[in-house]
Enzyme design. Sequence first.
Site, PDB file in Angstrom:
ATOM      1  CD  GLU A   1      10.898  50.205   0.851  1.00 21.57           C
ATOM      2  OE1 GLU A   1      11.238  50.518   2.001  1.00 21.57           O
ATOM      3  OE2 GLU A   1      11.300  49.196   0.257  1.00 21.57           O
TER       4      GLU A   1
ATOM      5  CD  GLU B   1       6.111  49.682  -9.053  1.00 20.88           C
ATOM      6  OE1 GLU B   1       5.238  49.015  -9.622  1.00 20.88           O
ATOM      7  OE2 GLU B   1       6.071  50.924  -8.980  1.00 20.88           O
TER       8      GLU B   1
ATOM      9  CB  CYS C   1      16.048  49.545  -4.257  1.00 24.53           C
ATOM     10  SG  CYS C   1      14.437  48.761  -4.088  1.00 24.53           S
TER      11      CYS C   1
ATOM     12  CG  LEU D   1       6.989  50.969  -5.381  1.00 27.55           C
ATOM     13  CD1 LEU D   1       7.672  51.090  -4.038  1.00 27.55           C
ATOM     14  CD2 LEU D   1       5.744  50.117  -5.241  1.00 27.55           C
TER      15      LEU D   1
ATOM     16  CE  LYS E   1      12.207  55.856   0.765  1.00 27.81           C
ATOM     17  NZ  LYS E   1      12.059  56.170  -0.644  1.00 27.81           N
TER      18      LYS E   1
ATOM     19  CB  THR F   1      14.845  45.107  -9.420  1.00 25.79           C
ATOM     20  OG1 THR F   1      13.862  46.103  -9.103  1.00 25.79           O
ATOM     21  CG2 THR F   1      16.038  45.747 -10.114  1.00 25.79           C
TER      22      THR F   1
HETATM   23  N1  LIG Z   1      10.925  47.969  -2.132  1.00 27.53           N
HETATM   24  C1  LIG Z   1      11.018  48.846  -3.124  1.00 27.53           C
HETATM   25  O1  LIG Z   1      11.018  50.065  -2.910  1.00 27.53           O
HETATM   26  C2  LIG Z   1      11.109  48.388  -4.550  1.00 27.53           C
HETATM   27  C3  LIG Z   1      10.895  49.304  -5.587  1.00 27.53           C
HETATM   28  C4  LIG Z   1      10.998  48.861  -6.889  1.00 27.53           C
HETATM   29  C5  LIG Z   1      11.337  47.548  -7.162  1.00 27.53           C
HETATM   30  N2  LIG Z   1      11.571  46.683  -6.136  1.00 27.53           N
HETATM   31  C6  LIG Z   1      11.909  45.303  -6.462  1.00 27.53           C
HETATM   32  O2  LIG Z   1      10.726  44.516  -6.323  1.00 27.53           O
HETATM   33  C7  LIG Z   1      11.043  43.230  -5.810  1.00 27.53           C
HETATM   34  C8  LIG Z   1      10.286  42.981  -4.512  1.00 27.53           C
HETATM   35  O3  LIG Z   1      10.726  43.921  -3.552  1.00 27.53           O
HETATM   36  P1  LIG Z   1       9.994  44.105  -2.147  1.00 27.53           P
HETATM   37  O4  LIG Z   1      10.674  45.236  -1.452  1.00 27.53           O
HETATM   38  O5  LIG Z   1       8.515  44.167  -2.355  1.00 27.53           O
HETATM   39  O6  LIG Z   1      10.377  42.714  -1.448  1.00 27.53           O
HETATM   40  P2  LIG Z   1       9.900  42.157  -0.042  1.00 27.53           P
HETATM   41  O7  LIG Z   1      11.031  41.402   0.495  1.00 27.53           O
HETATM   42  O8  LIG Z   1       9.267  43.252   0.766  1.00 27.53           O
HETATM   43  O9  LIG Z   1       8.719  41.145  -0.422  1.00 27.53           O
HETATM   44  C9  LIG Z   1       8.897  39.962  -1.146  1.00 27.53           C
HETATM   45  C10 LIG Z   1       7.760  39.008  -0.774  1.00 27.53           C
HETATM   46  O10 LIG Z   1       7.831  37.869  -1.641  1.00 27.53           O
HETATM   47  C11 LIG Z   1       7.471  36.732  -0.879  1.00 27.53           C
HETATM   48  N3  LIG Z   1       7.905  35.510  -1.575  1.00 27.53           N
HETATM   49  C12 LIG Z   1       9.149  34.991  -1.674  1.00 27.53           C
HETATM   50  N4  LIG Z   1       9.128  33.850  -2.395  1.00 27.53           N
HETATM   51  C13 LIG Z   1       7.836  33.661  -2.767  1.00 27.53           C
HETATM   52  C14 LIG Z   1       7.172  32.668  -3.530  1.00 27.53           C
HETATM   53  N5  LIG Z   1       7.831  31.642  -4.051  1.00 27.53           N
HETATM   54  N6  LIG Z   1       5.842  32.777  -3.718  1.00 27.53           N
HETATM   55  C15 LIG Z   1       5.153  33.821  -3.184  1.00 27.53           C
HETATM   56  N7  LIG Z   1       5.728  34.792  -2.450  1.00 27.53           N
HETATM   57  C16 LIG Z   1       7.051  34.710  -2.248  1.00 27.53           C
HETATM   58  C17 LIG Z   1       8.131  36.970   0.464  1.00 27.53           C
HETATM   59  O11 LIG Z   1       7.556  36.161   1.475  1.00 27.53           O
HETATM   60  C18 LIG Z   1       7.860  38.465   0.659  1.00 27.53           C
HETATM   61  O12 LIG Z   1       6.633  38.684   1.330  1.00 27.53           O
HETATM   62  C19 LIG Z   1      12.564  43.207  -5.671  1.00 27.53           C
HETATM   63  O13 LIG Z   1      13.131  42.673  -6.844  1.00 27.53           O
HETATM   64  C20 LIG Z   1      12.919  44.674  -5.548  1.00 27.53           C
HETATM   65  O14 LIG Z   1      14.235  44.940  -5.994  1.00 27.53           O
HETATM   66  C21 LIG Z   1      11.451  47.064  -4.833  1.00 27.53           C
END
Ligand SMILES: NC(=O)c1ccc[n+]([C@@H]2O[C@H](COP(=O)([O-])OP(=O)(O)OC[C@H]3O[C@@H](n4cnc5c(N)ncnc54)[C@H](O)[C@@H]3O)[C@@H](O)[C@H]2O)c1
Length: 448
Positions: free
Chosen positions: A158, A154, A266, A156, A327, A121
């Site tokens: 959680e 995305e 988020c 989705l 949640k 995001t």
């Molecule tokens: N969690 C949600 O429900 C959700 C839903 C929609 C969108 N998003 C968005 O998606 C993005 C990711 O969210 P998330 O919850 O999966 O994050 P997260 O923190 O669970 O995972 C991020 C991962 O990226 C890895 N990472 C960081 N730098 C890296 C690099 N240089 N190379 C490879 N890996 C690297 C970290 O080690 C970590 O495992 C965010 O922008 C978030 O806002 C999240």
Amino acid sequence: MKVSVFGTGYVGLVQGTVLADVGHDVICIDIDEAKVAGLKAGEIPIHEPGLAPLVLENQAAGRLRFTTNAAEGVAHGELIFLAVGTPPDEDGSADLKHVLAVARTIARYMDGPRTLVNKSTVPVGTADRVAAAVREVLQERGVDYPFDVVSNPEFLKEGAAVADCKRPDRIVIGTDSPAAEARLRELYAPFNRNHDKIVVMDIRSAELTKYAANAMLATKISFMNEIANLAERLGADVEAVRRGIGSDPRIGYHFIYPGLGYGGSCFPKDVKALIHTARSTDFSPELLLAVERRNEAQRRVLFDRINAFYGGELKGKVVALWGLAFKPNTDDMREAPSRSLMEALWAAGARVQAHDPVAMQEASRVYGERSDLVLAATPTAALEGADCLAIVTEWQTFRVPDFAQMAHLLKDRMVFDGRNLYDPALLARHGLGYSSIGRAAQDPAQQV
Ligand SMILES: NC(=O)c1ccc[n+]([C@@H]2O[C@H](COP(=O)([O-])OP(=O)(O)OC[C@H]3O[C@@H](n4cnc5c(N)ncnc54)[C@H](O)[C@@H]3O)[C@@H](O)[C@H]2O)c1
């Protein structure tokens, strides 16, 4: 298709796995060595219903691999997803350091055309910054491979991430490149069979769409919490009001549950980032500011009530707490209301006995060993020796407790329910005091 996914968090791991499950050839890359070693050994780092068997099946079939080797990841994928975190910076803006680091890494190892697909995001204009970062590194290398940057936010949830990725409501593709659009359409064809869910738009609109979606949902939550506050003051029952308005199809039942405010990884950060973006254009986002203010106040409600019940004398009190995750159906505690509550209780000298069906390990990771936190193996164990109960997460398992036992175990026979799980009359019959959100409170002293 050959797909690489940078970031194996809630988004990257689930999306990569679901893409592998329909037959794509997926490599997931992460810089977290322990996480990747665990995934290679079949250990799933997050709690997400249905995820573990899907990862294991696709790993065994050779369609899903994990690595810390970025060069291998970039060499593999014709489509490369960026699914790394975008945490809030100190000023509330989205911190793009991980996204831009991945962009530079991709540029460092690219050996031909690539399509970069941004799932993180990110604020409007980030695709341009990603493209500029790639161009800069390619120039340094003295090479000139063609590439596209696509925005594919995305949506989705959680706790239902696998189901959401398998059956998305919509697939937003932001691009000005017909070739990139065609590649994304091919990638997502297995998810787009029943009816066309793909919405193609320009990149900036796609980037804004994600923030607009989360801000809208956060607004519904803050709105309902505002009505709950009013209901309490006016002698109305917000649960009746919720049903009364939810039945209007223009309003709907989703996201109008009063509670302890939005949390998680988020909504809080995305509302903040959108406020920051708005201000950067010299526009004051009055509605978003109010949404955030209402949320911050709502997160303090349960503590204020417990504190008031004990006349500000919380030192030495033991509060049972049901629910640590932000949640149900997840172990994620980022910005969880449980954290604000526990930290306020600790600051006031109280101790907490908490239970959560899946987030206890995460709580240990976040807080470590401390004398004022006991992680209880069962909901009942959390009640033993406690003065009162606070309910923070609406897990199914908390919905039909043994109220007689609860009344017997809680010294002050008082339940502070941040999720309106129970019928107040039922608790009254068991001699339990009950304070919930948007409904008149009842004191145990007046009931027995
Ligand atoms: N969690 C949600 O429900 C959700 C839903 C929609 C969108 N998003 C968005 O998606 C993005 C990711 O969210 P998330 O919850 O999966 O994050 P997260 O923190 O669970 O995972 C991020 C991962 O990226 C890895 N990472 C960081 N730098 C890296 C690099 N240089 N190379 C490879 N890996 C690297 C970290 O080690 C970590 O495992 C965010 O922008 C978030 O806002 C999240």
